[in-house]
Scaffold this motif. Structure first.
Motif, PDB file in Angstrom:
ATOM      1  N   GLN A 172     -73.706   1.845   5.334  1.00 16.46           N
ATOM      2  CA  GLN A 172     -72.299   2.263   5.286  1.00 16.46           C
ATOM      3  C   GLN A 172     -71.403   1.113   5.709  1.00 16.46           C
ATOM      4  O   GLN A 172     -71.627   0.505   6.762  1.00 16.46           O
ATOM      5  CB  GLN A 172     -72.096   3.473   6.209  1.00 16.46           C
ATOM      6  N   ASN A 173     -70.398   0.860   4.896  1.00 13.57           N
ATOM      7  CA  ASN A 173     -69.360  -0.093   5.292  1.00 13.57           C
ATOM      8  C   ASN A 173     -68.399   0.567   6.263  1.00 13.57           C
ATOM      9  O   ASN A 173     -68.213   1.783   6.220  1.00 13.57           O
ATOM     10  CB  ASN A 173     -68.528  -0.476   4.065  1.00 13.57           C
ATOM     11  N   ASN A 174     -67.706  -0.236   7.047  1.00 16.55           N
ATOM     12  CA  ASN A 174     -66.572   0.256   7.839  1.00 16.55           C
ATOM     13  C   ASN A 174     -66.916   1.452   8.718  1.00 16.55           C
ATOM     14  O   ASN A 174     -66.138   2.396   8.829  1.00 16.55           O
ATOM     15  CB  ASN A 174     -65.396   0.638   6.923  1.00 16.55           C
ATOM     16  N   SER A 175     -68.073   1.445   9.327  1.00 16.52           N
ATOM     17  CA  SER A 175     -68.456   2.559  10.198  1.00 16.52           C
ATOM     18  C   SER A 175     -67.681   2.529  11.506  1.00 16.52           C
ATOM     19  O   SER A 175     -67.380   3.556  12.074  1.00 16.52           O
ATOM     20  CB  SER A 175     -69.936   2.493  10.546  1.00 16.52           C
ATOM     21  N   TYR A 176     -67.447   1.334  11.997  1.00 14.24           N
ATOM     22  CA  TYR A 176     -66.609   1.239  13.186  1.00 14.24           C
ATOM     23  C   TYR A 176     -65.781  -0.038  13.111  1.00 14.24           C
ATOM     24  O   TYR A 176     -66.087  -0.940  12.332  1.00 14.24           O
ATOM     25  CB  TYR A 176     -67.400   1.342  14.486  1.00 14.24           C
ATOM     26  N   SER A 188     -76.584  17.528  15.214  1.00 13.55           N
ATOM     27  CA  SER A 188     -77.535  17.823  14.142  1.00 13.55           C
ATOM     28  C   SER A 188     -77.041  17.258  12.802  1.00 13.55           C
ATOM     29  O   SER A 188     -77.840  16.877  11.958  1.00 13.55           O
ATOM     30  CB  SER A 188     -77.798  19.317  14.050  1.00 13.55           C
ATOM     31  N   TYR A 189     -75.735  17.219  12.621  1.00 11.95           N
ATOM     32  CA  TYR A 189     -75.211  16.614  11.386  1.00 11.95           C
ATOM     33  C   TYR A 189     -75.237  15.099  11.473  1.00 11.95           C
ATOM     34  O   TYR A 189     -75.382  14.419  10.466  1.00 11.95           O
ATOM     35  CB  TYR A 189     -73.781  17.102  11.112  1.00 11.95           C
ATOM     36  N   GLY A 190     -75.073  14.592  12.681  1.00 12.98           N
ATOM     37  CA  GLY A 190     -75.190  13.155  12.886  1.00 12.98           C
ATOM     38  C   GLY A 190     -73.852  12.450  12.931  1.00 12.98           C
ATOM     39  O   GLY A 190     -73.143  12.394  11.934  1.00 12.98           O
ATOM     40  N   PHE A 191     -73.525  11.933  14.106  1.00 18.34           N
ATOM     41  CA  PHE A 191     -72.254  11.210  14.246  1.00 18.34           C
ATOM     42  C   PHE A 191     -72.325   9.835  13.581  1.00 18.34           C
ATOM     43  O   PHE A 191     -71.310   9.281  13.179  1.00 18.34           O
ATOM     44  CB  PHE A 191     -71.859  11.092  15.719  1.00 18.34           C
ATOM     45  N   GLY A 192     -73.542   9.288  13.472  1.00 13.50           N
ATOM     46  CA  GLY A 192     -73.691   8.049  12.728  1.00 13.50           C
ATOM     47  C   GLY A 192     -73.804   8.339  11.242  1.00 13.50           C
ATOM     48  O   GLY A 192     -73.209   7.671  10.396  1.00 13.50           O
ATOM     49  N   ASN A 193     -74.561   9.374  10.945  1.00  7.10           N
ATOM     50  CA  ASN A 193     -74.791   9.822   9.579  1.00  7.10           C
ATOM     51  C   ASN A 193     -73.491  10.082   8.823  1.00  7.10           C
ATOM     52  O   ASN A 193     -73.406   9.834   7.632  1.00  7.10           O
ATOM     53  CB  ASN A 193     -75.557  11.145   9.698  1.00  7.10           C
ATOM     54  N   GLU A 194     -72.513  10.628   9.514  1.00  2.00           N
ATOM     55  CA  GLU A 194     -71.309  11.087   8.827  1.00  2.00           C
ATOM     56  C   GLU A 194     -70.057  10.298   9.243  1.00  2.00           C
ATOM     57  O   GLU A 194     -68.955  10.821   9.222  1.00  2.00           O
ATOM     58  CB  GLU A 194     -71.135  12.594   9.051  1.00  2.00           C
ATOM     59  N   ALA A 195     -70.287   9.062   9.642  1.00  2.00           N
ATOM     60  CA  ALA A 195     -69.152   8.185   9.945  1.00  2.00           C
ATOM     61  C   ALA A 195     -68.762   7.480   8.653  1.00  2.00           C
ATOM     62  O   ALA A 195     -69.143   6.352   8.396  1.00  2.00           O
ATOM     63  CB  ALA A 195     -69.520   7.179  11.028  1.00  2.00           C
ATOM     64  N   PHE A 196     -68.027   8.187   7.834  1.00  2.00           N
ATOM     65  CA  PHE A 196     -67.657   7.647   6.531  1.00  2.00           C
ATOM     66  C   PHE A 196     -66.675   6.500   6.736  1.00  2.00           C
ATOM     67  O   PHE A 196     -66.052   6.377   7.786  1.00  2.00           O
ATOM     68  CB  PHE A 196     -67.081   8.755   5.660  1.00  2.00           C
ATOM     69  N   GLY A 197     -66.518   5.681   5.707  1.00  2.13           N
ATOM     70  CA  GLY A 197     -65.784   4.426   5.861  1.00  2.13           C
ATOM     71  C   GLY A 197     -64.373   4.566   6.421  1.00  2.13           C
ATOM     72  O   GLY A 197     -63.577   5.370   5.966  1.00  2.13           O
ATOM     73  N   LEU A 231     -62.657   6.545  20.534  1.00  4.71           N
ATOM     74  CA  LEU A 231     -62.090   5.249  20.900  1.00  4.71           C
ATOM     75  C   LEU A 231     -62.588   4.823  22.281  1.00  4.71           C
ATOM     76  O   LEU A 231     -62.579   5.613  23.226  1.00  4.71           O
ATOM     77  CB  LEU A 231     -60.558   5.329  20.907  1.00  4.71           C
ATOM     78  N   TYR A 232     -63.021   3.580  22.343  1.00  2.39           N
ATOM     79  CA  TYR A 232     -63.310   2.935  23.625  1.00  2.39           C
ATOM     80  C   TYR A 232     -62.244   1.854  23.794  1.00  2.39           C
ATOM     81  O   TYR A 232     -62.096   1.001  22.924  1.00  2.39           O
ATOM     82  CB  TYR A 232     -64.699   2.295  23.621  1.00  2.39           C
ATOM     83  N   LYS A 233     -61.516   1.931  24.897  1.00  2.00           N
ATOM     84  CA  LYS A 233     -60.398   0.998  25.111  1.00  2.00           C
ATOM     85  C   LYS A 233     -60.590   0.259  26.436  1.00  2.00           C
ATOM     86  O   LYS A 233     -60.822   0.886  27.463  1.00  2.00           O
ATOM     87  CB  LYS A 233     -59.078   1.789  25.119  1.00  2.00           C
ATOM     88  N   ILE A 252     -64.912   6.919  13.386  1.00  2.00           N
ATOM     89  CA  ILE A 252     -64.478   8.268  13.031  1.00  2.00           C
ATOM     90  C   ILE A 252     -65.605   8.947  12.269  1.00  2.00           C
ATOM     91  O   ILE A 252     -66.159   8.378  11.329  1.00  2.00           O
ATOM     92  CB  ILE A 252     -63.199   8.241  12.172  1.00  2.00           C
ATOM     93  N   THR A 253     -65.943  10.129  12.723  1.00  2.00           N
ATOM     94  CA  THR A 253     -67.006  10.886  12.078  1.00  2.00           C
ATOM     95  C   THR A 253     -66.416  12.159  11.502  1.00  2.00           C
ATOM     96  O   THR A 253     -65.719  12.885  12.203  1.00  2.00           O
ATOM     97  CB  THR A 253     -68.092  11.240  13.112  1.00  2.00           C
TER      98      THR A 253
END
Ligand SMILES: *[C@@H]1O[C@H](CO)[C@@H](O)[C@H](O)[C@H]1NC(C)=O
Ligand SMILES: *[C@@H]1O[C@H](CO)[C@@H](O)[C@H](O)[C@H]1NC(C)=O
Ligand SMILES: *[C@@H]1O[C@H](CO)[C@@H](O)[C@H](O)[C@H]1NC(C)=O
Ligand SMILES: *[C@@H]1O[C@H](CO)[C@@H](O)[C@H](O)[C@H]1NC(C)=O
Ligand SMILES: *[C@@H]1O[C@H](CO)[C@@H](O)[C@H](O)[C@H]1NC(C)=O
Ligand SMILES: *[C@@H]1O[C@H](CO)[C@@H](O)[C@H](O)[C@H]1NC(C)=O
Ligand SMILES: *[C@@H]1O[C@H](CO)[C@@H](O)[C@H](O)[C@H]1NC(C)=O
Ligand SMILES: *[C@@H]1O[C@H](CO)[C@@H](O)[C@H](O)[C@H]1NC(C)=O
Ligand SMILES: *[C@@H]1O[C@H](CO)[C@@H](O)[C@H](O)[C@H]1NC(C)=O
Ligand SMILES: *[C@@H]1O[C@H](CO)[C@@H](O)[C@H](O)[C@H]1NC(C)=O
Ligand SMILES: *[C@@H]1O[C@H](CO)[C@@H](O)[C@H](O)[C@H]1NC(C)=O
Ligand SMILES: *[C@@H]1O[C@H](CO)[C@@H](O)[C@H](O)[C@H]1NC(C)=O
Ligand SMILES: [Cu+2]
Length: 797
Positions: A453-457, A417-426, A501-503, A490-491
């Motif tokens: 957003q910059n630097n999301s992943y 509900s908060y959003g993993f994309g929404n809150e993936a700060f740089g 992390l996907y490795k 990182i969210t």
């Protein structure tokens, strides 16, 4: 015993360019950073010349990429023309306003037709979510309005007007009542106004000043060091129609409120949309419940009222306080030097097509999509040209608490509900991702605005600290390096930082993991009742015990879509062999069984080996091509059962895994609007598990990663990523006829007899100076950029 020859490796000098960051420059001058290690040190004056590969060429378009600006604007305009909408920034709970627009990702049926059979590019559709609160949208069923999920499309097709329709084929329903709906900022603010009105009231304020501190006087103002908020989820009682919510007051310095509790709890009745009608139904202090504010004040004024110890706030706004997370304390020997970094002396070894977000590395390839709700999703994951999975991505994360107080006892976050994309700060270069990582920006639409957003992943190649393969034989030694390709995001959802992390490994193995850091949501430690629920970790602080359970979707296609799930038990058995008929041998055997129908599964019941197999392709040796799933973390489900805070909302969390038959209408295991709708969630995965046959079907694995988090003093001031970790490995199992890393050049072969070192032509000892690209700190921003209100202009940064 033979002796191995000794190779003298000459160290290469490393030169920092003058474009180092101010921070590095401050720490040490260039010369001081490097001292001679031995006489063999040679200062080279030739620079290594790293080469960068060309852009990857995606075989197909990224059909999962979110709507572009033109598409978003078209949808926005169409919705504005269809419904009476108020711009979000001016909206109240009595208006209609648009919350989200995003791509409705194409059905797998049409996606695979496009990918595999040269079918048409799937039509683009949007999903939008609107809150309808204006009078004409209220009714007996929805007295306070409702959230509506809509489908809009097809988009951008000449000669076809996009249609707006209720989106219900994906869900149990398309409307979600206000009562159990999303806690958006407008609703959140209404509740905060109500707290302010109550706390600052003439009767209550003196009590709170005594129990909480002088600071409560400025509650609600910008300089407030006291905060109050209610738990997730809201409690809706269907019988009474009331919406209630437990809340607590926090001291808040340095944004560390989660570990500075006051021990004061209130139960609020926040039914309806008029905050003047909200009231405090109960107070709880020192395990005593008071049925009204009046009762509470009366008790407080009585002589036998017991006041609990409070946090000493005098140091909380300084580096001396226990909440300060920056550097403090004696420095360690040699610690002033930069810790090791990752360099790519000959340049990058992977490719990307930025526009299509298509990545390739060492026979791996995949597309990346991004969304407000779940952040990263991988599509069309292939190894050596064969699809392993159609889709892999996060679905939901719950954090369910236990405690002796009503706040912890009612807390169960649904972080989607908060959003993993929404809150993936740089991401911070060089700290969150290695020096050689490349950062990727993202855009999404929310609350009537485009966000950027910059630097999301980040993506990077890393070399693990252990080799992938090795053998020292009597005549030779062979060691294979273990480079991996990694995607990280990182969210930060409030107090917590989730590190995903996907490795990917050279042999076809890949791993999905999550780590947690940040502030725990601590509880007030009551010495009489706190112990079962957590350790005392500071003056009045308990590290309240909680479960993180994160659900992922993995739509495997193992050698096609006709798959099956098998478990192979590794069990003790008694055998009499024909070559020794007199004796019973106590030994062990493997025993395979196929999972016939859609099912919930726990690791403990899955036997030793859980496989996702091809139903119609064997390897040369007659065994089904398969991938094995290995989970190292014990149980991957929540511990509490049937609690009122979860309801029917996260059936996926009650078991470690779920296998279902793939269906276009069963796209996701949760939804942004699930969070408060405990008894009738819009996405209810238990409805997917209806006993259909799995054997030979296209199947989906819904797996959990879980942390049963029992905080202790190592979580103070912050939980650390190194131990709060959960991961799953998917690895080829009889998929190929042999292990697949033999083709890599990143291995050595040494023959003792001839003293020949074979590095396969790779220059393992580059004699040149390495230039290190400066870390791009200037690209970091916290909130991202909210731009183009009611428009679709993505700005320059
Ligand atoms: C919101 O209301 C203010 C004041 O009436 C007005 O100036 C502003 O243009 C409105 N915003 C939008 C997006 O309409
Ligand atoms: C749609 O029609 C316009 C004008 O006729 C043309 O410029 C555009 O390329 C067409 N778009 C597509 C997707 O066919
Ligand atoms: C907060 O601001 C108010 C004025 O708005 C001021 O009176 C008060 O002293 C401030 N409080 C703190 C803790 O700085
Ligand atoms: C809802 O309210 C009714 C009537 O007060 C009560 O009996 C019931 O226990 C409540 N339900 C829940 C889940 O609290
Ligand atoms: C909110 O409730 C108060 C008190 O009952 C009432 O005076 C006011 O008119 C209500 N406001 C709205 C918008 O209904
Ligand atoms: C609060 O109300 C309940 C019943 O609703 C009652 O049992 C309890 O004694 C009351 N508590 C106090 C402190 O008055
Ligand atoms: C905390 O410290 C900072 C820096 O010294 C100061 O700017 C700020 O006003 C302080 N805040 C409070 C609430 O005392
Ligand atoms: C095998 O035989 C041993 C020795 O009699 C016994 O202890 C064990 O339980 C047997 N195992 C099984 C699987 O029957
Ligand atoms: C694959 O091997 C299994 C035995 O492991 C056999 O039963 C099955 O018929 C084989 N399938 C194919 C397609 O050859
Ligand atoms: C996707 O599949 C669902 C379920 O079969 C169907 O209702 C829907 O119309 C499909 N969407 C498109 C764009 O084909
Ligand atoms: C599995 O499904 C079949 C029909 O496909 C049914 O006959 C059988 O009872 C189901 N088994 C279970 C355990 O549900
Ligand atoms: C974001 O990344 C895309 C793809 O690399 C690039 O085209 C775009 O310019 C970037 N946006 C900004 C604002 O840097
Ligand atoms: Cu935790």
């Amino acid at each position: 015993m033979k002796f191995l020859g000794v190779l003298t490796l000459t160290l290469s000098a490393i030169t920092l360019t003058d474009a180092i960051s101010p921070r590095q420059a401050k720490a040490k001058s260039q010369d001081q950073l490097y001292t001679k290690r031995s006489e063999s040190y040679i200062k080279r004056d030739t620079l290594c010349s790293p080469s960068f590969p060309k852009e990857a060429v995606p075989p197909k378009a990224n059909i999962w990429a979110d709507l572009d600006t033109v598409e978003t604007k078209d949808v926005f305009d169409l919705l504005k023309n269809t419904y009476p909408l108020t711009p979000f920034e001016n909206a109240t709970l009595f208006d209609n306003y648009l919350m989200w627009i995003e791509l409705l990702r194409p059905n797998k049926t049409s996606a695979t037709d496009y990918l595999d059979n040269n079918g048409a590019v799937p039509d683009r559709y949007a999903r939008a979510s609107i809150f309808f609160g204006s009078e004409e949208y209220t009714s007996e069923e929805y007295p306070n309005g409702y959230w509506q999920e809509l489908q809009i499309g097809p988009l951008g097709k000449n000669g076809t007007n996009p249609e707006v329709s209720e989106l219900d084929w994906l869900y149990t329903k398309s409307k979600v009542a206000y009562e159990v709906g999303y806690k958006d900022p407008i609703r959140f603010d209404a509740v905060t106004d109500f707290y302010e009105r109550e706390f600052l009231s003439e009767d209550l304020l003196p009590v709170l000043i005594d129990l909480v501190g002088e600071e409560i006087k400025w509650f609600g103002q910008d300089n407030s060091t006291v905060d109050c908020w209610g738990t997730d989820p809201l409690q809706f009682n269907k019988t009474t129609g009331r919406v209630t919510n437990w809340a607590t007051i926090f001291i808040n310095y340095q944004d560390a409120e989660d570990i500075t509790p006051t021990g004061l709890f209130l139960n609020t009745d926040i039914t309806g949309r008029n905050s003047s009608e909200f009231f405090i139904a109960k107070w709880v202090y020192n395990n005593i419940a008071y049925n009204s504010t009046e009762d509470f004040i009366k008790a407080y004024e009585s002589p036998d009222f017991v006041k609990l110890p409070t946090i000493d706030t005098s140091k909380l706004n300084s580096t001396d306080g226990f909440v300060y997370i920056g550097q403090k304390g004696e420095t360690r020997e040699l610690d002033e030097k930069l810790a090791p970094i990752v360099v790519e002396p000959q340049g990058r070894r992977w490719k990307v097509n930025e526009e299509q977000r298509y990545f390739t590395w060492m026979d791996w390839e995949f597309y990346v999509a991004w969304s407000r709700d779940v952040g990263l999703t991988l599509y069309d994951l292939k190894f050596k040209g064969e699809r392993i999975a159609f889709e892999i991505g996060l679905q939901e994360a719950i954090a369910e608490y236990a405690g002796d107080d009503p706040f912890q006892a009612h807390t169960a976050y649904f972080d989607r509900s908060y959003g993993f994309g929404n809150e993936a700060f740089g991401l911070i270069p060089g700290f969150d991702c290695p020096y050689n990582a490349e950062m990727f920006n993202t855009t999404w639409h929310s609350q009537g605005s485009n966000n950027y957003q910059n630097n999301s992943y980040c993506a990077f190649e890393f070399v693990e600290d252990y080799g992938l393969a090795r053998h020292a034989a009597s005549e030779y030694t062979g060691v294979t390096k273990n480079p991996t390709f990694n995607l990280r995001s990182i969210t930060t959802i409030g107090n917590y930082d989730y590190n995903f992390l996907y490795k990917f490994y050279l042999d076809g193995t890949f791993e999905v993991s999550v780590r947690a850091a940040g502030f725990i949501q601590g509880a007030y430690y009551n010495p009489d009742t706190g112990s079962p629920f957590g350790y005392r970790v500071n003056e009045v602080l308990s590290g309240s015990f909680h479960d993180h359970v994160l659900n992922f979707k993995a739509d495997f296609d193992i050698a096609g879509t006709s798959n099956k799930v098998s478990t192979t038990a590794l069990k003790p058995a008694n055998f009499t062999y024909p070559w020794d008929p007199e004796r019973v041998y106590s030994t062990k055997i493997k025993e395979r069984s196929v999972v016939q129908n859609e099912t919930y599964l726990n690791w403990a019941d899955a036997g030793g080996v859980l496989l996702i197999e091809s139903a119609d392709q064997n390897n040369t040796w007659g065994n089904p091509k398969a991938y094995r799933a290995i989970y190292g973390g014990g149980d991957a489900r929540r511990i509490a059962q049937n609690s009122v805070t979860i309801g029917k909302n996260a059936e996926w969390a009650s078991h470690d895994l779920i296998f279902t038959k793939q269906k276009d209408s069963e796209l996701q295991s949760s939804h942004v609007l699930n969070a408060n709708d405990l008894e009738d969630p819009i996405v209810d995965i238990s409805k997917y598990v209806d006993g259909e046959n799995l054997d030979g079907e296209d199947l989906v694995c819904w797996f959990n990663l879980a942390l049963h988090h029992l905080p202790n003093t190592n979580d103070i001031p912050n939980t650390i990523f190194s131990t709060a970790e959960s991961g799953i490995v998917f690895t080829p199992f009889n998929y190929f006829d042999s292990e697949q890393s033999r083709d890599t050049l990143q291995q050595m072969y040494y023959e003792y007899e001839t003293s020949e070192w074979d590095f396969n032509g790779v220059d393992v000892n580059p004699q040149c100076d390495i230039e290190i690209e400066p870390l791009a700190f200037h690209d970091v921003n916290y909130y991202g950029v909210t731009v183009g209100k009611d428009t679709t202009n993505i700005p320059s940064p």
